[in-house]
Design an enzyme around this catalytic site. Structure first.
Site, mmCIF file in Angstrom:
data_model
loop_
_atom_site.group_PDB
_atom_site.id
_atom_site.type_symbol
_atom_site.label_atom_id
_atom_site.label_comp_id
_atom_site.label_asym_id
_atom_site.label_seq_id
_atom_site.Cartn_x
_atom_site.Cartn_y
_atom_site.Cartn_z
ATOM 1 N N GLU A 136 88.186 17.697 38.542
ATOM 2 C CA GLU A 136 87.740 17.698 39.955
ATOM 3 C C GLU A 136 86.285 17.710 40.057
ATOM 4 O O GLU A 136 85.470 18.608 39.477
ATOM 5 C CB GLU A 136 88.173 19.000 40.641
ATOM 6 C CG GLU A 136 89.502 19.471 41.033
ATOM 7 C CD GLU A 136 90.213 18.148 41.537
ATOM 8 O OE1 GLU A 136 89.801 17.754 42.912
ATOM 9 O OE2 GLU A 136 91.355 17.819 41.174
ATOM 10 N N LYS B 67 102.267 37.089 38.237
ATOM 11 C CA LYS B 67 102.146 35.561 38.442
ATOM 12 C C LYS B 67 101.914 35.335 39.965
ATOM 13 O O LYS B 67 102.513 34.222 40.578
ATOM 14 C CB LYS B 67 103.206 34.810 38.022
ATOM 15 C CG LYS B 67 103.369 34.777 36.491
ATOM 16 C CD LYS B 67 102.328 34.236 35.891
ATOM 17 C CE LYS B 67 102.107 34.447 34.450
ATOM 18 N NZ LYS B 67 103.318 33.940 33.417
ATOM 19 N N ASP C 134 96.270 32.080 30.317
ATOM 20 C CA ASP C 134 97.723 31.659 30.967
ATOM 21 C C ASP C 134 97.424 31.066 32.324
ATOM 22 O O ASP C 134 96.930 31.904 33.429
ATOM 23 C CB ASP C 134 98.756 32.824 31.146
ATOM 24 C CG ASP C 134 100.004 32.447 31.737
ATOM 25 O OD1 ASP C 134 100.127 31.347 32.348
ATOM 26 O OD2 ASP C 134 100.830 33.312 31.537
ATOM 27 N N HIS D 73 80.203 16.106 47.260
ATOM 28 C CA HIS D 73 81.560 15.351 46.736
ATOM 29 C C HIS D 73 81.464 13.938 47.064
ATOM 30 O O HIS D 73 82.119 13.248 46.128
ATOM 31 C CB HIS D 73 82.486 16.139 47.687
ATOM 32 C CG HIS D 73 82.788 17.573 47.318
ATOM 33 N ND1 HIS D 73 81.925 18.674 47.560
ATOM 34 C CD2 HIS D 73 83.704 18.043 46.468
ATOM 35 C CE1 HIS D 73 82.614 19.698 47.115
ATOM 36 N NE2 HIS D 73 83.464 19.335 46.484
#
Lengths: 448, 448, 448, 448
Positions: free
Chosen positions: A119, A250, A324, A415
C-alpha cells in the site's frame, strides 16, 4: 448484512439483465462434476514434489517463475515447518521506517523498522511519525504484562455436575502445572480462570511462553492438561474441546482489555508545539480536535477500543518479521489518546493490550524474515519483550502521522501522489507527481 | 489492560532483580542523543538509492541478500507505486488449497487457492476443507451487496448550525455525485447517510468501486465532495476531516453487519453424515455441539460476530493475492452457523459482511501477487465479485476443517506433527514426525 | 444516529410545513427569561414542605391527589432517605407470577414472585413460564460468585510516574483494606486489579457487600482508600476521581462476563417434550430453531450477550422489590441457551453475570417494597443470594414462555388480547377480547 | 462469568463449612413436591379475585395493606389493560427536578420533571443540573429521527430459496404497507431492510407510531405482513417468527446508533466558566479531564457508547411517566461529549439514539402516571416528540451534575449525607448530617 431493500432491488435488477432467474438458480446448485486433481505431495518440498504441483496448476511460465524464482527453489527446504502444498513464495516489498527512538523497559535506542506492504504511502507515513518521535528524544514504552491463553470447554449434563467438577479442578493446580510443563521447555502455566455458562464450563489457562508467540506451545500444553482431566476427573464431561473459542484467538474481542492475552504495552510521548507544526503542519489543539471526533466516530460504529489505523503498521511489521499475520485481527485493538498539556504541548499515547509476537518460532527463522528481525536488531532469544515495545512505539508514530495528515489536509494529497492514481483509478498519472521522485520525505503524509 | 495486582507484583519483582528503580526510570526517559541517519531517497527505486539505504542499515551480507535477492533487485521498479524507502522483499511461502468447487453468482467452478503463510498446518487444514466441499459438489456462494464508504466529519459551533447544514446538504446529492465522480472513471457515489452527535455531523458516503478495493478511490472522491462543501455551503464548519473514523476502515466494528462496507457474501453447504465422518472423523451432531459452545464462547468474550478462525484463511489469501493485509482487521468478522438438518446431515454457512477485496489496483499487479491471482483464475478486471465469493467459500472450508479437528481430537496432533515441535518449542523433533513426510493429506487436520 | 438522507429530507420537509427556518432556529436558541420557581425545601418531607412544592407546580386537584394520596401523605416520612423534592408517589400495579420452584444453593422451594409493570401480558407470560418450571420439579440455580466494584482513576504526568505509583500501590493491600473497611460494618475489600492506559491508571477495587446491593457502600469505602493514597503516596496524581467509569456502573458492558460485578448466577432446567407441548404448544426442536436464529439475530445487531427479554422480568422484579431500577441497564445482560438433549427433551439455561441486588438498604425497606419482599419470603438480612437465584430462575421462566409464544404463533395474539387494542392503537376493542375476561391462565402467552 | 480459581475456591470453602457436598447436591435437584396453589382469576380485577389471590399468598395484614391500600383497591379497574394476577400497587416516591429550560424543536419552555426513584441523591443531582441549564438559558434539543422496528425471521432450506424470496419480497412494498396499516390507525410502515445470514433472512420493518411507544402496534402490524407472506409468497419458509431478535427490543445494542429504533435526540449547552464554578465547583478543564478519562474507561470495559449514568435519570423518568421501564435497557445508550470552547467555556452534549417513549398507550393513562405527565405538561396526543427532547435534556443535566460532583470531590459526600449511611451501611447516622435537613439545594451533589 443489513441492506436497504432498494439496494437489493437495484442489484437484483442488474443481475437479471444478463441472466434469467433459472440461470442464476442453476449457478447456485451443487455440481458433482469430475473433480480436478488434488495437490500432490503434502508437506514435501523436494523439487519433484513442487514440479508435480505446478503440473497440476498448468500455469503460464511467467506465472510460475514469478512465484517459484530460482532463489526460492534453492531455499525451499527452509519452509518445511511453515507450509504445506508449497509452490513458491510471494514477494512483499519492504520499506524502512525510522530511525525510531524507543525508551522502553526492554527496547532501548534507535530502531530501523522494516515494514512489508503493497500500500503506497504507508511506509512514508510511519517513517514521518518515527522521525518525529526521534526528534523529540523518542517515546517511552512500558510493557505491563504478558501471557497467552488457551481455553478448553467441557460440557456436562447439569450445573450440578459442573459444580462437582470445579470442586475437583480447583484442587489440581499443581497437577495441571506439571502436566502442562512436561510438554515444553519454555512455557509456564501461570494462572487459571473458570467460566460457567449453564452446564458448560470453560477453563482459561494462562501461560508465559518466553520469546515465542506461543500459540502452538499452549495448545500442546493444554492438551496435556485435558488428557490429565480425562484420566483423573471423578466426573466426566459429555464432550470437551481443547479450545472452545474463549481465548480470543485470531479475533478482536473486548476481552483483550480485561484479561491476559499476548503482551500489554503502552507507549507515550509529549511533543512541543513548534516541532509538531514544523513536522506535521498541525497544532496540538487541532490534533486533539481530530482525536476527539475520531474517538466518538469509533464509538458510534461499535468498534472495540478507539484508534486510527493500528492494523496498517501492525500488518506490515508482522509480515516483515515472520509473525502470524492472522493475529493482526486480535492485535490491532487498543486505545489512542491525545491531549493538550498545561504547557500547550501535545501528549499522545497508545495502549495495546493484545500483541501476539515472538522472536523465535513461527516464521521468525525464515531467511528474509530473520533478516528483517536482524535489521531491527531483535532476532532470536531474549528479544520478544523489546519487540512488543517497538510495536507499540511504531503504532504511536503511525497515529501521530495520520492524524497530522488528516488535520493539515495532506491525507488525500499524499495518497494521490504516492499511489499516483494507480490505486485509486488504475492508470492515470498526473503531471505533478514527478515531484515526489525527488524523494523529499519532509512532506510525506499518511495512510489509512 | 486490566491486570491482577499479584501479576503486576510478580512482574515488577522480576524487573527489580536485574535493575534498580532508578535504572528503570532512566530507561524510560526521552534521550536527545544524536540521531542515526534517515533512510535516503524517499520513493526512489534505483539501485543507487537502494544501495544507499543498505549502507545506512549496515547489515550483514547474508541479511542483505535474503531481502535484496537478485530477482528483487531486477524487478525493483515494479514496486514504485506500492512502497517507500524500499530495501527489498520479504518472501512468504505459498501453498495451494483446493480444488475448491464454488457455485456462486459470480464464481463458478473449481479453484486452486494460493495461501501465503508461515504457520504450519494452515494450508493443510484449508485444503482438507476445500476437498470436502468439492467432494459434495461444492458450496453455494451468494454476493449480496457491495460498496465502500468514506465518512468525513464536520464540527460546527452548535446543533442549530448542524441543522442548517443538513438542510443544505440533503439537497446537494446531484452536486456531490458530480464532484465525486469527476475524480474517478470507476467509482460511483451510490448513497449517503447522516450521523449527528451534538455539534458534530458525519456524512457517510457510499461508493461502488468496480473491481478495485477502492479505499484510495473513495478518499479522493470524498475529498472532492468536501472541497465542494467548503466552496458552496452557506454555513461553514469550524473544522472538518475527510475521514472521521466512522467508516470502519481497518478495524473490526459492529457496523460491518449494519451498513455497506466492502462486499457482503454468504456461503453454505450441506454435507451427508457419511462423508463428514470419513473426511473429518466427526458426526454432524458433534460439529454442532462444538459450534454451539464456541458461539457462546465468542459471545462471552465480547467478540463481534461469531466465528472460528476467519483471520487465518483471509490473511493468507490476502497476502498471496496482493490485497491490503491490514484489512484483515475489518474483514475477519462474520457469522458461522452449523445445524443438523432434518435428514441428519450437516448444514454449514458463513456470512462475511465486510470483505475489502479487489482484482485491480493495490498490490494486485505485482509479479508474484498477479501470478497468484492467475493461478486462481481471477486476475484483472471483472473478477472482484467472484474473488469475494471464493473468499467466503474458502473460509467455510476452514471452519469445517478446524471444527472437525477440534471434535475428533486431531487439532493438537496436527500442529504437533506439521510444526514438528519447532513452533511449540523451537528445537525438539519427535521421532514419529517422519510419518508426515509421506504426504498423506487424508489425515491433515487444522489450525488456529 | 446514522440516518438515511432521504429520511432526514422527509422529516425536515414535514417540519418546514408548519415553521419557517427562522422560527425553528429561534426555538433552538437559549432564552434568558425569568425562570420559574425552584422546588422549595430540599429533602424535607413535612406536610408544609410538600404543600409548598405543589403550590409551585400549580397542578389540578385530581393530578395532585393521584400522586399525593392520603396514605402517601401519612407515610411520607418513610421516604426520607430515598428521595429529594418529594411530592408523592407513583403507583405501579403488581401482579404475581408463580409459584416458581427454585432448587438453588440458597433459594429453596416455591416462590410467589411480585412483578410491578404497566405492560400487559408481561405477568401472564412470566407466570406461564414459572408454572412450567414448577410442573417439572423446578429449575436448578447456582450462584457462582459475587462482588461489587468501584474504580477510581488517577492521571499522572507520565507512564514512568504510573510505574512508580504501581510499585507503591501493590504493596498497600493491607492498608487499603484497613482504610476501606473502617467505613463499613459489612463491606469487605476482596481484590484489586490495575489498568494502565498511557499516563492514566485505574484501580479496580472489588468488595463483598453482604446483603446490600452496596453501591454507596463501596463508594464510601473507596473514597477512604483514595484519601489514604492522597496522604501517603510518594507520587501524587495530577488529578483523580473516585469513579472513572471503569466499574460498569449502570451500563451494559462486555466486562460483566469477565470480571466481578454483582452476583453471577446460572439457572437451568430440562423439560420433557410432552410437558412442553402441552404448556407452550411447541416442540424442543422448534424452541431450539428459534433460539438459534435469535442468538444470531442478537449477534448481528451488536448486543452484549445473547438473550430474549431479560429486561422485562428484571425491571418488574426490581421495581416491586425496592431494587435500583437503573441497574436494569447493567443487569439485563447474559446468555440464554436452548438445546435438544439426546433424550429429545429441551435443555434451557440462563446465565446472568451482573445481578445488582440486595435485600437490605436502598428501597428495600419502604412499605410496599418490603411487603413485596415478604411475599417472596426474602425480606431482610441473609437473603440476597437467594434473591439473586430467584431472579435468574424468573428470567429462565420468561425466556421459555416468550420463545414458546413466538414458536407457536401466540405472541401477537396474547398482546392483542391482554392489551385489548389499547396499547397498540389506543381505543379500539375487538369483540373476541371478552373471552380473556374469563381469566383462563392456561393460554396466556408472552411479551416483549 | 469468568472467575479466578482462587475466588471459586474461597467461595466453595465457605459453602462447605455449613453443608456437605451431598447436601448441596440435593439442594440442586428437581423436586416434584405438591405444588402450592396458582394465582386465581387471571386478568380479573374484581375485589373478589384480588381477595382470593391474597388468600393464596397468606400474607400478614400489614404486608397486604402496604400493597393493597384503599385507594388502590378503589382504582383497581383502571389497571385492567396493564397487569395480570393483580394484587395491588407498589409505591415509588416521586421528586421534582427543575425547572428545566428546554429549547427544542418540539419542547419549548421550562419543565418540572417528575422522577420516581428510591435512590437517595438522584433527584437532588438531576435537580442541580437542571437548574444549571436553566440559569444559562436552557439547553438546545434536536429530535433527528424516529421510528420503531420489528424484525421477523424466515428460515429457508438454502440461500437459493432466500434469493428467490427476496426477489418476490422487494416487489411487495405496497402490499406490505397495506397489510400493516390495516391493523392500526396511527402506525405507518416507512421502510424495510433485509439481512441475509446463510439460509436465514430477516426483514426489518420500520414504522412511525405517532405518540405511542408503539411496540405492540408494530408487532400486530408485522404479524399482518407475515400473514400476507404466508398466503402469497411463492416460496415458503421452513419456519418463521414474528420477531427474531434483530430489532434490538429491550437490550443495549450497537445497532442503536446505526438504524432506526425509537427517537433520536441530541441536546447541547455551553456554560460560562463562572457559572460552572459557582454551581458545580469545577472548571471546564476539570470537567473535560474527567470526561476524557471516563470515555476511555467506558471503552476499556466494552460498553456501547460512552456516557456516565443515563440509566439513573431515564429509569426515574420512565417509571414516573408510565413508560416501559424495561426499555431502559435499550434507551440508556448514547454518547456524552464535553469540550472546552475557544472562549474557555464548557460545551456539553448528549446524544440518545434509542429513546422508546410515548405519551399515549402503555402505562401513560394510569392515574398517577398521567398526573406526572400533566405536571410535565406533556400528557396525551401530540407530545411524544417533546417528551423525547425533555428526556435528552434531563440526561444532559444529569451528566453535568455527576461529573461536577466527581471533579469537586462532592460525589461521595452527597451520598453519605443524603442516604445518611442507611444505604451504605444500614443504620449509622453521623452527626453532621443534620445540616442537610436545612434543605439547602445549593450544595447537593450527585449520584451514580
Amino acid at each position: 448484512m443489513s441492506t436497504h431493500y432498494r439496494h437489493v432491488s437495484t442489484y437484483l435488477e442488474q443481475l437479471l439483465r444478463s441472466h434469467t432467474v433459472q440461470e442464476l438458480e442453476d449457478r447456485l446448485q451443487p455440481k458433482l462434476t469430475p473433480s480436478p486433481a488434488r495437490m500432490p505431495g503434502g508437506s514435501r518440498l523436494t523439487p519433484e514434489a513442487i514440479a508435480r504441483r505446478w503440473q497440476v496448476l498448468n500455469a503460464a511460465p511467467d506465472t510460475q517463475s514469478a512465484v517459484l524464482d530460482p532463489q526460492t527453489l534453492v531455499q525451499a527446504e527452509c519452509y518445511r515447518r511453515n507450509i504445506e502444498n508449497f509452490i513458491g513464495t510471494v514477494k512483499i516489498p519492504v520499506g524502512i521506517a525510522g530511525p525510531l527512538q524507543v525508551n522502553g523497559l526492554f527496547a532501548q535506542g534507535s530502531y530501523y523498522v522494516p515494514l512489508a506492504t503493497t500500500e503506497a504511502a504507508l511506509v512514508a507515513s510511519y517513517n514521518r511519525g518515527a522521525q518525529l518521535l526521534t526528534e523529540v528524544g523518542g517515546c517511552t514504552a512500558l510493557l505491563m504484562n504478558e501471557g497467552v491463553s488457551r481455553a478448553p470447554g467441557f460440557a456436562f449434563r447439569t450445573v450440578t455436575e459442573v459444580g462437582k467438577f470445579m470442586l475437583w479442578a480447583i484442587a489440581q493446580q499443581e497437577a495441571f502445572k506439571y502436566a502442562a510443563e512436561s510438554t515444553t521447555r519454555y512455557g509456564k502455566l501461570t494462572d487459571m480462570r473458570i467460566t460457567v455458562e449453564g452446564n458448560h464450563v470453560y477453563l482459561d489457562f494462562q501461560f508465559n511462553t518466553g520469546d515465542a508467540a506461543g500459540q502452538n506451545m499452549v495448545t500442546i500444553a493444554t492438551q496435556a492438561i485435558c488428557d490429565y482431566i480425562r484420566e483423573h476427573s471423578p466426573i466426566q464431561p459429555q464432550h470437551w474441546f481443547v479450545e472452545a473459542n474463549l481465548s480470543g484467538d485470531k479475533k478482536a474481542s473486548a476481552q483483550s482489555f480485561l484479561s491476559v492475552r499476548g503482551k500489554k504495552v503502552t507507549a507515550e510521548v509529549t511533543i512541543p508545539t513548534t516541532v509538531l507544526q514544523k513536522r506535521l503542519h498541525a497544532t496540538p489543539a487541532q490534533m486533539v480536535e481530530y482525536w476527539r471526533m475520531s474517538a466518538i466516530g469509533g464509538t458510534l460504529t461499535g468498534t472495540i477500543g478507539v484508534q486510527g489505523h493500528y492494523a496498517n503498521g501492525l500488518a506490515a511489521l508482522y509480515i516483515a518479521c515472520g509473525q502470524d499475520a492472522a493475529c493482526v485481527a486480535e492485535s490491532a485493538v487498543g486505545v489512542t489518546r491525545f491531549e493538550v498539556t498545561p504547557a500547550d504541548e501535545l501528549y499522545a499515547a497508545v495502549t495495546l493490550p493484545n500483541l501476539i509476537v515472538g522472536t523465535v518460532g513461527g516464521g521468525t527463522g525464515l531467511p528474509s524474515q530473520q533478516a528483517c528481525l536482524e535489521i531491527l536488531g531483535l532476532a532470536g532469544t531474549g528479544n520478544a519483550r523489546a519487540f512488543a515495545e517497538v510495536c507499540a512505539s511504531l503504532l504511536l508514530a503511525g497515529e501521530l502521522s495520520i492524524i497530522g495528515a488528516l488535520c493539515s489536509g495532506e491525507f488525500t494529497r499524499a495518497h494521490q501522489r504516492l499511489a499516483r492514481g494507480k490505486i485509486s483509478d488504475h492508470g492515470q498519472v498526473s503531471g505533478h507527481e514527478r515531484l515526489s521522485e525527488q524523494g523529499d520525505e519532509g512532506d510525506y503524509a499518511s495512510h489509512a
